[in-house]
Design a protein around this motif. Structure first.
Motif, short mmCIF file in Angstrom:
data_model
loop_
_atom_site.label_atom_id
_atom_site.label_comp_id
_atom_site.label_asym_id
_atom_site.label_seq_id
_atom_site.Cartn_x
_atom_site.Cartn_y
_atom_site.Cartn_z
N MET A 43 0.83 -1.20 0.00
CA MET A 43 0.00 0.00 0.00
C MET A 43 0.87 1.25 0.00
O MET A 43 0.59 2.22 -0.71
N SER A 44 1.94 1.23 0.80
CA SER A 44 2.74 2.44 0.93
C SER A 44 3.63 2.68 -0.29
O SER A 44 4.13 3.78 -0.47
N SER A 45 3.83 1.64 -1.13
CA SER A 45 4.65 1.85 -2.34
C SER A 45 3.84 2.45 -3.48
O SER A 45 4.40 2.89 -4.48
N ASP A 46 2.51 2.43 -3.35
CA ASP A 46 1.65 2.92 -4.42
C ASP A 46 1.40 4.42 -4.21
O ASP A 46 0.82 4.82 -3.20
N PRO A 47 1.87 5.26 -5.16
CA PRO A 47 1.81 6.71 -4.92
C PRO A 47 0.40 7.24 -4.64
O PRO A 47 0.25 8.23 -3.94
N LYS A 48 -0.65 6.54 -5.15
CA LYS A 48 -1.97 7.13 -4.94
C LYS A 48 -2.42 7.05 -3.48
O LYS A 48 -3.28 7.80 -3.05
N PHE A 49 -1.80 6.14 -2.72
CA PHE A 49 -2.17 6.05 -1.30
C PHE A 49 -1.36 6.98 -0.40
O PHE A 49 -1.65 7.11 0.78
#
Lengths: 92, 583
Positions: free
Chosen positions: B510-516
């Motif tokens: 989750m934290s690697s995905d820029p939208k989150f």
């Protein structure tokens, strides 16, 4: 065939692991050392004492009773050794 | 041209020749010809002899290194292989049914394995593995040169496989593997995580496709869109060659972010840490300007090994990481594996029907204290080489307070032992936990009073909260990172951490995905730990954000209440913030 088949009933130690892989292999090695036939019966199921897969499929657990039958050359001596093996709980 | 769609797990584009791995499992011919029967029987006997020599070799090694009781197991395997009944049955199939030796071995041994499985007790069911092992050894010899090993690669290829185990993935030689695609696997499988670590473009979970491709076919792996293109037409190929070039340039532009500080537009400093599996990856993190290692997954010391790592193996790996990091921090997570993956323990614990809920992680460590203590001793000794507090211990999968207290007590025991033995070690080691089981998030207040830090492992937290097996393609669409239940749990953990003044990190994909990123910051997260290659992009996004805007985004997302809507909303917000990333 040298004489009558020899019969003996043994009970697997209740504190051991039953007729598992390693006990089976000790049994086969011993049986292979004799010319006679070796067979093991659990109830109505027979296993060739020289065939590890057969013995494994018996799935004999701790405390279970097995019937040993040897017939042919050296049947008496083979039986004596087999009984010893069972009584020692498959120690080498 | 054929286009197959899967799950994108590691970005980038790879173009090259197909190399199909493990295809012999799919391609065993059933029938031979009458005239070949004698040669086939000879082939079978030669393979059997070779397998027996191999088993004898293993027996010798086991006798010497482990003791005779272990060697005896191989002795029994040898008897199985040499069982006359088995040989007879296999040869009869070759002679009478004109089967190939490969197929005959499969037939006979699979039948035995089935018999063993059905004997109705665990011990015998496990022996089916021994039979399977014999089968795969025989097949390996029978198929001989047809089978290639991953280690044998000598020119760059695209690896295609039904599945790759983590140890196979780890053994991929980067110089010869351009990218890979698998039929099975999900976005957060270990294979996917490793692909990211190796920085190879990869697509998984494609479904059946290997039968439609031959070795040497031209293949494009599009790790951005999750596509595999087989024998592309000229125009598509040209397009990809261009976009490959662009990806490299774009990447180079992001590299500029390397030295930039991870700070929001309104000046809030965010700790940006890296996740690693191997000590060598520490460099990947530092190259991109990470603040340290937020998650060191130590189980890769165990995977692929035939015996357990020694205290020195652990110690050397940890020292390597600590030395590369200088005065930056590292969070070492203790063993997070199922019992079936640990050599000495797996013997007693066959794979459970429900491994995610079985004996694994901290439960396994607490049950097999010996291995757990070895790992803790190594951590405490290695931490002596770092400043106090820079090396932290983290327990995975904590589900009750009792469990955490027990694990922490073991740390104290190990310290006492080291003291007594006069071995130098670090006393100031913060001890924290992963929050990845819903019970841990629900009791976050209680936990926060006892732990030194939290790290939210979103992959498992989502899996356990939504009851979705992330690796199962049939339900993987239910695995939704933006689910309101997940947002609620994260905010509970953040509040508990604030109340008790302890740090909380989000690791997991989750934290690697820029939208989150705006959402997490809005929820109060100030530390994230991500795959190293995501760091430059996340920094670029972070520098465009400000805290009030993030809070608004979080509040709005929580209000939206439906995961799909939340996902779309966050994607849209990201596009507004960073138009170049609005994919």
């Amino acid at each position: 065939m040298g004489g009558q088949p020899v019969l003996h009933t043994v009970t697997l130690g209740s504190d051991g692991g039953g007729l598992h892989l390693v006990p089976c292999s000790r049994l086969v090695k011993l049986a292979n050392g004799f010319a006679c036939n070796v067979s093991i019966r659990k109830g109505s199921v027979h296993a060739d004492g020289k065939n590890i897969l057969d013995l494994m499929i018996l799935a004999a657990g701790p405390g279970e009773q097995l019937e040993l039958v040897t017939s042919g050359d050296g049947a008496e001596e083979a039986m004596a050794k087999l009984v010893q093996l069972f009584e020692s709980n498959f120690a080498e | 041209m054929l286009v197959k769609r899967g799950i994108a797990v590691s970005p980038g584009v790879a173009i090259g020749a197909a190399w199909i791995f493990g295809a012999e499992r799919l391609r065993v011919r059933h029938y031979t010809t009458k005239s070949a029967i004698d040669t086939d029987i000879a082939r079978f006997r030669a393979a059997l002899d070779a397998v027996c020599v191999e088993i004898e070799g293993n027996q010798k090694i086991a006798n010497q290194q482990l003791g005779e009781q272990y060697g005896a197991i191989f002795g029994a395997h040898l008897l199985m292989a040499r069982s006359p009944q088995l040989t007879d049955e296999i040869e009869r199939l070759i002679r009478e049914k004109i089967n190939t030796p490969e197929y005959a071995c499969k037939q006979v041994l699979e039948r035995y394995a089935e018999v063993f499985r059905n004997l109705g007790n665990q011990y015998h069911a496990e022996r089916a593995h021994d039979i399977n092992d014999l089968q795969s050894r025989l097949l390996r010899y029978l198929l001989g040169k047809q089978r290639q090993e991953l280690g044998d690669l000598s020119k760059p290829v695209i690896v295609l496989a039904r599945n790759l185990t983590p140890s196979e993935t780890a053994s991929l030689k980067r110089e010869f593997v351009l990218g890979f695609a698998t039929e099975e696997g999900g976005p957060t499988s270990h294979t996917a995580i490793l692909a990211g670590a190796l920085e190879l473009p990869a697509v998984v979970g494609i479904g059946d496709f290997l039968s439609e491709i031959e070795n040497g076919d031209k293949v494009i792996i599009d790790g951005n869109r999750g596509e595999v293109i087989i024998n592309p037409v000229e125009s598509v190929l040209a397009e990809y060659l261009e976009s490959q070039q662009k990806f490299r340039t774009n990447y180079a532009a992001l590299e500029i972010e390397r030295t930039a500080e991870p700070i929001t537009a309104d000046g809030e400093r965010i700790q940006m840490l890296g996740n690693i599996e191997f000590p060598g990856e520490t460099e990947h993190c530092l190259e991109r300007g990470a603040d340290g290692i937020g998650l060191y997954r130590t189980e890769f010391l165990y995977l692929g090994a035939t015996k357990e790592p020694s205290e020195e193996d652990h110690y050397n790996a940890y020292c390597e990481v600590i030395h590369s990091l200088g005065d930056r921090e590292v969070v070492i997570r203790t063993l997070d594996l199922g019992a079936d993956k640990v050599p000495s323990v797996g013997v007693h614990h066959p794979a459970s029907a429900n491994p995610a809920l079985g004996l694994r992680s901290i439960r396994l460590s607490l049950q097999y204290l010996e291995g757990f203590k070895i790992q803790l001793r190594a951590i405490l000794r290695a931490a002596k080489h770092a400043q106090s507090g820079r090396v932290k211990i983290m327990f995975p999968m904590i589900s009750s307070l009792y469990e955490f207290r027990q694990a922490k007590m073991v740390v104290r025991d190990v310290m006492d032992d080291l003291d007594e033995a006069g071995v130098p070690f670090q006393r100031e080691v913060p001890v924290g936990m992963m929050v990845e089981v819903p019970s841990a998030a629900i009791l976050a207040e209680e936990f926060a009073a006892e732990v030194d830090f939290f790290s939210i492992g979103t992959n498992d937290l989502i899996q356990y909260t939504l009851a979705v097996d992330r690796g199962d393609p049939a339900v993987s669409s239910h695995y939704r990172t933006g689910d309101p239940a997940i947002l609620r749990l994260i905010s509970m953990v953040v509040k508990a951490a604030e109340n008790h003044k302890i740090p909380v990190t989000v690791c997991g994909q989750m934290s690697s995905d820029p939208k989150f990123l705006p959402l997490l910051i809005g929820l109060g997260i100030r530390r994230i730990s991500v795959t190293p290659h995501a760091i430059p992009e996340l920094k670029a996004v972070l520098r465009q954000l400000n805290i009030p805007q993030c809070k608004d985004i979080a509040t709005h997302a929580e209000w939206l209440g439906l995961s799909r809507v939340i996902d779309n909303y966050l994607q849209g917000e990201l596009r507004k913030i960073c138009p170049q990333l609005g994919r």
